[in-house]
Design a protein around this motif. Sequence first.
Motif, PDB file in Angstrom:
ATOM      1  N   THR A 117       0.925  -1.312   0.126  1.00  0.00           N
ATOM      2  CA  THR A 117       0.057   0.138  -0.131  1.00  0.00           C
ATOM      3  C   THR A 117       0.743   1.339  -0.180  1.00  0.00           C
ATOM      4  O   THR A 117       1.913   1.380   0.694  1.00  0.00           O
ATOM      5  N   ASP A 118       0.460   2.142  -0.672  1.00  0.00           N
ATOM      6  CA  ASP A 118       1.116   3.382  -0.651  1.00  0.00           C
ATOM      7  C   ASP A 118       1.053   4.102   0.730  1.00  0.00           C
ATOM      8  O   ASP A 118       0.289   4.544   1.363  1.00  0.00           O
ATOM      9  N   MET A 119       2.241   4.340   1.262  1.00  0.00           N
ATOM     10  CA  MET A 119       2.391   4.832   2.657  1.00  0.00           C
ATOM     11  C   MET A 119       1.896   6.107   2.782  1.00  0.00           C
ATOM     12  O   MET A 119       1.714   6.655   3.901  1.00  0.00           O
ATOM     13  N   ARG A 120       1.825   6.872   1.813  1.00  0.00           N
ATOM     14  CA  ARG A 120       1.557   8.404   1.747  1.00  0.00           C
ATOM     15  C   ARG A 120      -0.195   8.550   2.019  1.00  0.00           C
ATOM     16  O   ARG A 120      -0.476   9.674   2.241  1.00  0.00           O
ATOM     17  N   LYS A 121      -0.896   7.468   2.075  1.00  0.00           N
ATOM     18  CA  LYS A 121      -2.155   7.579   2.106  1.00  0.00           C
ATOM     19  C   LYS A 121      -2.423   7.901   3.464  1.00  0.00           C
ATOM     20  O   LYS A 121      -1.892   7.620   4.381  1.00  0.00           O
ATOM     21  N   SER A 122      -3.618   8.771   3.558  1.00  0.00           N
ATOM     22  CA  SER A 122      -4.268   9.284   4.881  1.00  0.00           C
ATOM     23  C   SER A 122      -5.143   8.521   5.194  1.00  0.00           C
ATOM     24  O   SER A 122      -5.455   7.126   4.686  1.00  0.00           O
ATOM     25  N   ILE A 123      -5.910   8.940   6.324  1.00  0.00           N
ATOM     26  CA  ILE A 123      -6.884   8.017   6.997  1.00  0.00           C
ATOM     27  C   ILE A 123      -8.116   7.673   5.987  1.00  0.00           C
ATOM     28  O   ILE A 123      -8.523   6.747   5.924  1.00  0.00           O
ATOM     29  N   ASP A 124      -8.405   8.756   5.236  1.00  0.00           N
ATOM     30  CA  ASP A 124      -9.512   8.842   4.115  1.00  0.00           C
ATOM     31  C   ASP A 124      -8.855   7.618   2.904  1.00  0.00           C
ATOM     32  O   ASP A 124      -9.894   6.991   2.459  1.00  0.00           O
ATOM     33  N   GLY A 125      -8.022   7.751   2.662  1.00  0.00           N
ATOM     34  CA  GLY A 125      -7.320   6.850   1.572  1.00  0.00           C
ATOM     35  C   GLY A 125      -7.329   5.563   1.949  1.00  0.00           C
ATOM     36  O   GLY A 125      -7.580   4.556   1.542  1.00  0.00           O
ATOM     37  N   LEU A 126      -6.838   5.137   3.288  1.00  0.00           N
ATOM     38  CA  LEU A 126      -7.013   3.875   3.851  1.00  0.00           C
ATOM     39  C   LEU A 126      -8.157   3.129   4.062  1.00  0.00           C
ATOM     40  O   LEU A 126      -8.301   2.208   3.816  1.00  0.00           O
ATOM     41  N   CYS A 161       0.883  -2.579   4.535  1.00  0.00           N
ATOM     42  CA  CYS A 161       2.659  -2.730   4.362  1.00  0.00           C
ATOM     43  C   CYS A 161       2.869  -1.909   3.215  1.00  0.00           C
ATOM     44  O   CYS A 161       2.260  -1.884   2.183  1.00  0.00           O
ATOM     45  N   GLY A 162       4.173  -1.376   3.378  1.00  0.00           N
ATOM     46  CA  GLY A 162       4.777  -0.487   2.293  1.00  0.00           C
ATOM     47  C   GLY A 162       5.381  -1.490   1.334  1.00  0.00           C
ATOM     48  O   GLY A 162       5.572  -2.359   1.468  1.00  0.00           O
ATOM     49  N   ARG A 163       5.719  -0.687   0.258  1.00  0.00           N
ATOM     50  CA  ARG A 163       6.529  -1.569  -1.053  1.00  0.00           C
ATOM     51  C   ARG A 163       7.807  -2.223  -0.284  1.00  0.00           C
ATOM     52  O   ARG A 163       8.074  -3.160  -0.731  1.00  0.00           O
ATOM     53  N   ARG A 184       8.339  -2.941   2.611  1.00  0.00           N
ATOM     54  CA  ARG A 184       8.239  -4.035   3.712  1.00  0.00           C
ATOM     55  C   ARG A 184       9.069  -3.912   5.142  1.00  0.00           C
ATOM     56  O   ARG A 184       9.359  -4.670   5.647  1.00  0.00           O
ATOM     57  N   ASP A 185       9.104  -2.275   5.177  1.00  0.00           N
ATOM     58  CA  ASP A 185       9.738  -2.078   6.353  1.00  0.00           C
ATOM     59  C   ASP A 185       8.945  -1.005   7.282  1.00  0.00           C
ATOM     60  O   ASP A 185       9.418  -0.800   8.126  1.00  0.00           O
ATOM     61  N   ARG A 186       7.679  -0.866   6.822  1.00  0.00           N
ATOM     62  CA  ARG A 186       6.807  -0.022   7.413  1.00  0.00           C
ATOM     63  C   ARG A 186       5.247  -0.680   7.488  1.00  0.00           C
ATOM     64  O   ARG A 186       5.026  -1.237   6.365  1.00  0.00           O
ATOM     65  N   ILE A 187       4.637  -0.501   8.512  1.00  0.00           N
ATOM     66  CA  ILE A 187       3.371  -1.133   8.660  1.00  0.00           C
ATOM     67  C   ILE A 187       2.727   0.140   9.216  1.00  0.00           C
ATOM     68  O   ILE A 187       3.091   0.784  10.087  1.00  0.00           O
ATOM     69  N   LYS A 188       1.359   0.293   8.614  1.00  0.00           N
ATOM     70  CA  LYS A 188       0.707   1.384   8.866  1.00  0.00           C
ATOM     71  C   LYS A 188      -0.804   0.697   9.429  1.00  0.00           C
ATOM     72  O   LYS A 188      -1.447  -0.114   8.486  1.00  0.00           O
ATOM     73  N   GLY A 189      -1.385   1.014  10.445  1.00  0.00           N
ATOM     74  CA  GLY A 189      -2.461   0.542  10.900  1.00  0.00           C
ATOM     75  C   GLY A 189      -3.534   1.468  11.119  1.00  0.00           C
ATOM     76  O   GLY A 189      -3.636   2.758  11.224  1.00  0.00           O
TER      77      GLY A 189
END
Length: 75
Positions: A17-26, A47-49, A51-56
């Motif tokens: 997932t594009d980690m630049r996405k905000s709450i609305d995007g997610l 998970c980011g491209r 694979r070193d970041r996870i956004k919940g």
Amino acid sequence: MDIQLTADRVYLAGGYTDMRKSIDGLSAVVSQQYDLSPFLPSLFLFCGRRRDRIKGLLWQGDGFVTLFYFALTTE
């Protein structure tokens, strides 16, 4: 400050997932790609491209909570 987060289920989004996405995007990803309501008492993990970041994303009744986790790099 005491913060208690609760979730009935945990969903891990497949792929990246594009980690630049905000709450609305997610929340749009949750509802459009997975046909789930982002307002469920569930934790959605992305998970980011690299694979070193996870956004919940977690709905807590009165608003969303976004959680960030930066994994340590392994050698």
